[in-house]
Design an enzyme around this catalytic site. Structure first.
Site, short mmCIF file in Angstrom:
data_model
loop_
_atom_site.label_atom_id
_atom_site.label_comp_id
_atom_site.label_asym_id
_atom_site.label_seq_id
_atom_site.Cartn_x
_atom_site.Cartn_y
_atom_site.Cartn_z
N ASP A 146 1.82 2.55 2.91
CA ASP A 146 1.89 2.97 4.31
C ASP A 146 1.25 1.92 5.22
O ASP A 146 0.40 1.13 4.79
CB ASP A 146 1.33 4.37 4.56
CG ASP A 146 -0.06 4.58 3.98
OD1 ASP A 146 -0.75 3.57 3.72
OD2 ASP A 146 -0.45 5.73 3.80
N CYS A 189 4.47 8.24 4.79
CA CYS A 189 4.89 9.62 4.54
C CYS A 189 4.77 10.44 5.83
O CYS A 189 4.37 9.94 6.87
CB CYS A 189 4.06 10.22 3.43
SG CYS A 189 2.31 10.25 3.81
N CYS A 210 0.82 -1.21 0.00
CA CYS A 210 0.00 0.00 0.00
C CYS A 210 0.85 1.25 0.00
O CYS A 210 0.41 2.31 -0.44
CB CYS A 210 -0.85 0.10 1.26
SG CYS A 210 -2.05 -1.18 1.46
N CYS A 212 -4.33 8.99 5.60
CA CYS A 212 -3.40 8.75 6.72
C CYS A 212 -4.16 8.75 8.04
O CYS A 212 -3.86 7.98 8.95
CB CYS A 212 -2.31 9.81 6.75
SG CYS A 212 -1.23 9.74 5.32
#
Lengths: 387, 187
Positions: B37, B61, B35, B105
């Site tokens: 992350d 990130c 993916c 995120c």
């Protein structure tokens, strides 16, 4: 904080010599090169000189150079011209690792009914030339391939491919935006029909580029307007920038040797040290056949944007091989085409050097990067200490 | 390039509560290397079901790291019942907002937390209800409908920003577009 700029495949600084030569054309020498009066005509003469200088860098004739606004325009214009010259042909060949300036217009043409062959590359980024040659048919209007890849620096065998295309009567265009100024380019020797180059990759300003169009090629203009550029590109000339591009090409020619020696040595030093100091670091691309200024290196179990941001804290400018802004966290289409494993593809960094880089710059990166990677790995659930 | 708030930058540069926890009471994982992350959340929970400590390990990130760090700060001292109510917006708000393309995120934080709580309470995660739409990121039509409604998403790009759905192989993009259009028509 001192900036260490190693992102020269993205853009370069304008050389002071280039800027100096441009400045008068922003102020007192504002004439239109097409004007009858000598005030404008004098500027026209400088444009002529710039054309000669650009031509000299790639061994072209001055009247084979068409000035454009950017590499993307040059690429789009080349595709447009090739298809207009062969209206009955419906097939185009390119690679799977082209810049969006080629990839996107060709994908659009595919939707409009053209057949496009995207020739794959292997794990080192090398083109499958067997498949490429098998794909060339009587219906093929154009083969367009980059001379060198912007992300990995891998060089395609342009001369050999152009030769084959020419034997089959197929037009050959090369996006040489990354190759010009980093490799000796000779359009007569390589026998390409069209070639794109861009100013801001070779220390000229942004907003100026050129398309080489081989003499005799039936060329229809992409920007249709006035008679500028011998009827091949309408629009009043970007005089200062064109004059700057001319000077930049002259400088690039003078620096080719340095690029192949001093800059290559700096890149090799950086590569060797980073691989020595950082465990699980992999260099992407064909090491024996790359631009001398480019290093594409992947670090297992860490993510590119985080690396870039932490390097940014130390004044280091580079690029990452993953587009982490699109929601899709996919690695770049170039790394995907090379089937670089996910483990390191997400943590890929591109360093691209120029003649302005120094040994101190490399030392700074070599000191900064290992602790950055270590810090991110200590945070990563995928990093095993024993690795 | 840096559209991050000062708070995001701070939590990325100085992440709180990083590291593997010794003998955690609950662990929640989400994401994968593929993916781009992933987050592993560790919780210490006392007898009165209060979270006494939270740590994390994240691959991703800057906003993924910052979201994880923020989540652990929010969680400390909270009861499990309250923690179960935390949404991705709470995480984003704590950070002063996230760029739209990075909202997933914060979703990752919410998912890891949900997984940790479920694991602690012994709740088996059964097959998700609905029909699988995005195979790459394991997202169903119901999840997409829910996200579109709650966040007033307008396009496939919006859905990809929030859920990552459609951001992998791209095979499901047409399907996502249909869902977005049908929700918009209903509204």
């Amino acid at each position: 904080m001192k900036i260490v700029y190693t992102d020269n495949n993205a853009t370069t600084r304008v050389a002071p010599e280039v800027l100096e030569e441009m400045l008068p054309y922003f102020s007192e020498l504002y004439g239109n090169p097409s004007s009858m009066h000598s005030f404008g005509g004098n500027v026209g003469r400088e444009i002529t000189r710039a054309r000669e200088r650009v031509a000299a860098l790639i061994n072209a004739e001055p009247d084979e150079i068409v000035f454009t606004s950017c590499g993307t325009e040059s690429d789009n214009a080349a595709i447009h011209a090739a298809l207009a010259a062969n209206p009955e042909k419906r097939h185009i060949i390119t690679s799977g690792v082209e810049h969006p300036a080629i990839k996107n217009p060709l994908e659009d043409l595919e939707k409009k009914g053209y057949r496009v062959t995207f020739v794959p590359v292997d794990g080192k980024g090398r083109l499958d030339t067997t498949l490429l040659y098998e794909s060339m048919t009587d219906d093929t209007a154009l083969v367009s391939l980059m001379w060198a890849n912007n992300e990995t620096g891998v060089i395609f065998p342009i001369k050999e491919i152009a030769q084959r295309a020419s034997e089959k009567g197929i037009l050959f265009h090369t996006d040489a935006v990354q190759a010009v100024g980093k490799l000796p380019i000779d359009v007569k020797d390589a026998r390409v029909d069209m070639l794109s180059l861009s100013g801001h990759k070779i220390h000229a300003p942004k907003g100026v580029a050129a398309l080489y169009v081989k003499k005799g090629l039936k060329f229809s203009s992409f920007l249709n307007g006035g008679h500028q550029e011998n009827g091949r590109r309408g629009g009043t000339e970007n005089t200062a920038s064109i004059i700057g591009l001319g000077r930049a090409c002259e400088l690039a020619k003078a620096h080719l040797q340095e690029m192949d020696t001093r800059v290559r040595d700096l890149r090799d030093f950086l590569e060797t040290r980073l691989v020595e100091l950082i465990p699980a670091a992999t260099v992407n691309g064909d090491k024996g056949n790359r631009l001398p200024n480019t290093l594409n290196i992947g670090f297992t179990a860490v993510e590119g944007e985080s690396i870039l941001l932490l390097m940014d804290q130390a004044g280091i400018c580079a690029s990452s091989g993953s587009a982490c802004t699109s929601g899709s966290l996919d690695p770049s289409h170039v790394l995907m085409a090379m089937k670089v494993p996910f483990e390191s593809a997400h943590g890929t960094i591109r360093f691209s050097l120029s003649c302005y880089n120094t040994q101190e710059d490399m030392d700074h990166i070599v000191t900064t990067l290992p602790p950055v990677i270590q810090r991110l790995r200590e945070m990563s659930p995928f990093w095993k200490q024993e690795e | 390039m840096w559209e991050y708030t000062d708070k995001v930058k701070d939590h990325f540069l100085n992440p709180r509560n990083v590291g593997q926890m010794e003998a955690p009471d609950a662990v929640g994982e989400t994401g994968s290397l593929a993916c781009g992350d992933a987050l592993k959340l560790f919780l210490k929970i006392n007898d009165s079901e209060r979270i006494t400590d939270a740590t994390f390990m994240t691959f991703g990130c800057a906003s993924a790291v910052a979201s994880s760090s923020a989540l652990t700060e929010i969680l400390k001292g909270m009861t499990l019942d309250d923690a179960a109510k935390i949404t991705n917006d709470d995480i984003a708000d704590y950070l002063g907002g996230l760029p739209k393309a990075k909202m997933h995120c914060s979703v990752m934080g919410q998912n890891a937390l949900k997984n940790a709580i479920n694991a602690y309470r012994g709740i088996q995660i059964l097959e998700k209800p609905g029909t699988m739409v995005c195979e790459c990121f394991d997202i169903t039509d119901l999840e997409i409908i829910d996200a579109v409604k709650k966040n007033h998403l307008d396009s496939v790009e919006d859905v990809t920003s929030y859920l990552k759905a459609g951001g992998g192989c791209g095979n499901c993009i047409d399907k996502i577009e249909e869902i977005v259009e049908s929700v918009k028509t209903q509204a």
